[in-house]
Design an enzyme around this catalytic site. Structure first.
Site, PDB file in Angstrom:
ATOM      1  N   CYS A  44       0.833  -1.390   0.054  1.00  0.00           N
ATOM      2  CA  CYS A  44      -0.049   0.013   0.122  1.00  0.00           C
ATOM      3  C   CYS A  44       1.061   1.262  -0.080  1.00  0.00           C
ATOM      4  O   CYS A  44       2.181   0.928   0.270  1.00  0.00           O
ATOM      5  CB  CYS A  44      -0.924   0.064   1.363  1.00  0.00           C
ATOM      6  SG  CYS A  44       0.150  -0.040   2.839  1.00  0.00           S
ATOM      7  N   HIS A  74       4.784  -5.878   8.754  1.00  0.00           N
ATOM      8  CA  HIS A  74       4.344  -7.255   8.978  1.00  0.00           C
ATOM      9  C   HIS A  74       4.717  -8.326   7.841  1.00  0.00           C
ATOM     10  O   HIS A  74       3.871  -8.949   7.216  1.00  0.00           O
ATOM     11  CB  HIS A  74       3.242  -7.759   9.586  1.00  0.00           C
ATOM     12  CG  HIS A  74       2.989  -6.899  10.838  1.00  0.00           C
ATOM     13  ND1 HIS A  74       1.692  -6.176  11.301  1.00  0.00           N
ATOM     14  CD2 HIS A  74       3.566  -6.703  12.042  1.00  0.00           C
ATOM     15  CE1 HIS A  74       2.099  -5.670  12.525  1.00  0.00           C
ATOM     16  NE2 HIS A  74       3.094  -6.120  12.816  1.00  0.00           N
ATOM     17  N   CYS A 133       2.232   6.131   8.977  1.00  0.00           N
ATOM     18  CA  CYS A 133       1.229   6.418   7.908  1.00  0.00           C
ATOM     19  C   CYS A 133       0.274   7.763   7.828  1.00  0.00           C
ATOM     20  O   CYS A 133      -0.008   7.592   9.153  1.00  0.00           O
ATOM     21  CB  CYS A 133       0.724   5.124   7.344  1.00  0.00           C
ATOM     22  SG  CYS A 133      -0.483   5.318   6.202  1.00  0.00           S
ATOM     23  N   HIS A 161      -1.555  -5.134  19.067  1.00  0.00           N
ATOM     24  CA  HIS A 161      -0.984  -4.559  17.612  1.00  0.00           C
ATOM     25  C   HIS A 161      -0.325  -3.116  17.988  1.00  0.00           C
ATOM     26  O   HIS A 161      -0.847  -2.484  18.392  1.00  0.00           O
ATOM     27  CB  HIS A 161      -2.172  -4.611  16.682  1.00  0.00           C
ATOM     28  CG  HIS A 161      -1.622  -4.254  15.160  1.00  0.00           C
ATOM     29  ND1 HIS A 161      -1.181  -3.133  14.638  1.00  0.00           N
ATOM     30  CD2 HIS A 161      -1.503  -5.398  14.106  1.00  0.00           C
ATOM     31  CE1 HIS A 161      -0.881  -3.311  13.360  1.00  0.00           C
ATOM     32  NE2 HIS A 161      -0.957  -4.490  13.136  1.00  0.00           N
ATOM     33  N   GLU A 163      -0.117  -0.917  15.982  1.00  0.00           N
ATOM     34  CA  GLU A 163      -0.846   0.702  15.620  1.00  0.00           C
ATOM     35  C   GLU A 163      -1.942   0.534  16.787  1.00  0.00           C
ATOM     36  O   GLU A 163      -1.919   1.911  16.989  1.00  0.00           O
ATOM     37  CB  GLU A 163      -1.549   0.028  14.053  1.00  0.00           C
ATOM     38  CG  GLU A 163      -2.324   1.290  13.886  1.00  0.00           C
ATOM     39  CD  GLU A 163      -3.182   1.290  12.609  1.00  0.00           C
ATOM     40  OE1 GLU A 163      -2.644   0.626  11.813  1.00  0.00           O
ATOM     41  OE2 GLU A 163      -4.232   1.598  12.509  1.00  0.00           O
ATOM     42  N   THR A 231      -6.445   0.693  11.431  1.00  0.00           N
ATOM     43  CA  THR A 231      -6.728   0.947  10.018  1.00  0.00           C
ATOM     44  C   THR A 231      -6.966  -0.312   9.097  1.00  0.00           C
ATOM     45  O   THR A 231      -7.362  -0.083   7.966  1.00  0.00           O
ATOM     46  CB  THR A 231      -5.662   1.711   9.420  1.00  0.00           C
ATOM     47  OG1 THR A 231      -4.307   1.046   9.403  1.00  0.00           O
ATOM     48  CG2 THR A 231      -5.469   3.067   9.823  1.00  0.00           C
ATOM     49  N   CYS A 269      -8.323   2.529   6.257  1.00  0.00           N
ATOM     50  CA  CYS A 269      -7.533   3.233   5.287  1.00  0.00           C
ATOM     51  C   CYS A 269      -8.095   2.822   4.054  1.00  0.00           C
ATOM     52  O   CYS A 269      -8.481   1.774   3.936  1.00  0.00           O
ATOM     53  CB  CYS A 269      -6.129   3.114   5.373  1.00  0.00           C
ATOM     54  SG  CYS A 269      -5.529   1.778   4.792  1.00  0.00           S
ATOM     55  N   ASN A 301      -4.027  -6.859   8.114  1.00  0.00           N
ATOM     56  CA  ASN A 301      -4.964  -6.618   6.999  1.00  0.00           C
ATOM     57  C   ASN A 301      -4.921  -7.992   6.037  1.00  0.00           C
ATOM     58  O   ASN A 301      -5.924  -8.322   5.369  1.00  0.00           O
ATOM     59  CB  ASN A 301      -4.432  -5.555   6.188  1.00  0.00           C
ATOM     60  CG  ASN A 301      -3.253  -5.789   5.508  1.00  0.00           C
ATOM     61  OD1 ASN A 301      -3.489  -6.021   4.220  1.00  0.00           O
ATOM     62  ND2 ASN A 301      -2.044  -5.519   5.972  1.00  0.00           N
ATOM     63  N   SER A 367       1.530  -5.492   3.143  1.00  0.00           N
ATOM     64  CA  SER A 367       2.849  -5.324   3.392  1.00  0.00           C
ATOM     65  C   SER A 367       3.792  -6.537   2.533  1.00  0.00           C
ATOM     66  O   SER A 367       4.656  -6.866   2.805  1.00  0.00           O
ATOM     67  CB  SER A 367       3.187  -5.806   4.921  1.00  0.00           C
ATOM     68  OG  SER A 367       2.244  -6.970   5.449  1.00  0.00           O
TER      69      SER A 367
HETATM   70  S1  SF4 Z   1      -2.806   2.488   7.229  1.00  0.00           S
HETATM   71 FE1  SF4 Z   1      -1.414   0.967   7.102  1.00  0.00          FE
HETATM   72  S2  SF4 Z   1      -2.398  -0.313   5.619  1.00  0.00           S
HETATM   73 FE2  SF4 Z   1      -3.196   1.849   5.153  1.00  0.00          FE
HETATM   74  S3  SF4 Z   1      -1.960   2.811   3.623  1.00  0.00           S
HETATM   75 FE3  SF4 Z   1      -1.190   3.104   5.754  1.00  0.00          FE
HETATM   76  S4  SF4 Z   1       0.444   1.458   6.095  1.00  0.00           S
HETATM   77 FE4  SF4 Z   1      -0.798   1.006   4.580  1.00  0.00          FE
END
Ligand code: SF4
Length: 388
Positions: A44, A74, A133, A161, A163, A231, A269, A301, A367
């Site tokens: 992504c 990951h 991100c 996690h 995030e 996300t 996202c 994801n 990823s």
């Molecule tokens: S939030 Fe995570 S999955 Fe979404 S674009 Fe950013 S890095 Fe990629």
């Protein structure tokens, strides 16, 4: 500097076969195998940027130690390559973040780090390369706003996690900031029932205490809630959980007072959403014998893409091309198993129908680089057509 590493990144992660499959309408036909590739898959924009920054950092600071706080994304293959580049991982047992200083460079991953980790590294004077991100920063913005306005952030995510831990920590930037992480509909139902009817406070804390901010009190902290999410969760589930909380608050406080008690933002996202939409389109358009989903076993994801597919067709979630061991043997993660880094991997036999035409679907998590996806296609082709 971006141009300087572009060739290196292309050599490491691009795939000519993937370019050909794309040009051929996302289809690869060979012998008895017809393979359909999802129209959105793999790296992504956030991961692309994070990996790019890591390579740039290595070049920009040639004489200095360059660290990552943990996995940049990951994907074991990408992390191993960064190790080969000389980048060290603070998550390794023999590394100590407390001893870092102004000579050290630390790369922060795409999913961000907690407020306290960031403050610690800054106070030590480290040079920080922040690859968090923009879509994660957007979630943080909403969570900070909830905390400022006295709303508890209810985060649909996995409590361990990186995030989600980073996002939850943002809620504590205000003294009265609170958070509660819910994993799925089942947990959301328990919390919504508490909002509606109250209940056993101690029982609630026994179940959710580890997923909530310090000192969380459900009688005080579930009066005003704002929904957010990791996300990379399943979009349909996040939206449903948001609706469940809205309905519980409406029932408890009435429609007229809803705005005082409930807020929600869609913080999935766009890259996650596009990959989920693309795999649903693939399943709708093509009757498949088998679906293969490629990505790290601890990649949220990727696990969610596998969940979507497994509802419709036999689905095998593999971490890397070598998981396709032979025409009769495959290593894979059972869909729905807990996503832990050590991963629970099983070996299955006779995964590939032995004769006749074979239609296989393929996608990859955010990823997973193209070279890995291309190699999976090569191995599928080899085993389907008995050329290996
Ligand atoms: S939030 Fe995570 S999955 Fe979404 S674009 Fe950013 S890095 Fe990629």
């Amino acid at each position: 500097m971006k141009e300087a590493v572009a060739g290196e990144l292309a050599d490491a992660y691009d795939s000519r076969l993937i370019d050909e499959v794309r040009a051929n309408g996302y289809r690869h036909v060979s012998g008895r195998l017809t393979l359909h590739l999802a129209h959105e898959f793999g790296f992504c924009y956030g991961v692309d940027r994070a990996v790019d920054y890591a390579y740039q950092a290595r070049r920009r600071f040639p004489g200095r130690n360059v660290f990552l706080t943990g996995e940049i994304i990951h994907n074991p293959h990408v992390n191993d390559r960064l190790r080969d580049e000389g980048i060290r991982f603070l998550s390794d047992p023999d590394e100590r973040s407390e001893t870092l200083g102004p000579d050290d460079v630390v790369i922060l991953p795409a999913f961000g780090v907690t407020v306290s980790d960031m403050a610690q590294l800054s106070s030590q004077g480290c040079t920080l390369v922040d690859t968090t991100c923009g879509s994660v920063l957007n979630v943080w913005k909403n969570v900070i706003r909830y905390a400022r306005d006295g709303f508890t952030s209810v985060i649909h995510g996995k409590v361990k996690h990186e995030e989600t831990r980073a996002t939850a920590s943002q809620a504590l930037k205000y003294p009265d900031g609170r958070y509660l992480v819910v994993l799925n509909r089942e947990e959301a139902t328990v919390v919504c029932d508490y909002i509606r009817l109250g209940g056993d406070r101690d029982g609630f804390l026994a179940r959710f205490g580890a997923a909530a901010s310090p000192g969380f009190d459900p009688d005080r902290d579930l009066v005003r809630v704002g929904c957010a999410n990791q996300t990379t969760m399943l979009m349909t589930e996040s939206l449903e959980i948001g609706e469940m909380f809205g309905a519980a608050m409406r029932e408890r406080y009435g429609e007229a007072a809803l705005a005082d008690h409930f807020r929600a933002f869609d913080t999935i996202c766009s890259a996650t959403q596009e990959r989920q939409d693309a795999v649903i389109a693939l399943l709708d358009q093509h009757p498949l014998d088998l679906m293969v989903v490629v990505g790290g076993y601890n990649s949220s994801n990727t696990c969610n893409l596998a969940r979507i597919c497994a509802d419709r067709v036999t689905t095998l979630h593999i971490a890397e091309p070598d998981c396709l061991v032979s025409a009769t043997e495959i290593r894979h993660r059972p869909v729905g198993a807990p996503s832990t880094a050590s991963g629970l991997e099983v070996v299955s036999k006779d995964w590939l129908p032995g004769t006749g035409q074979l239609t296989v679907g393929l996608t990859a998590g955010a990823s997973t680089p193209n070279n890995i996806v291309g190699e999976v296609i090569r191995r599928l082709d080899k085993f389907a057509n008995g050329t290996g």
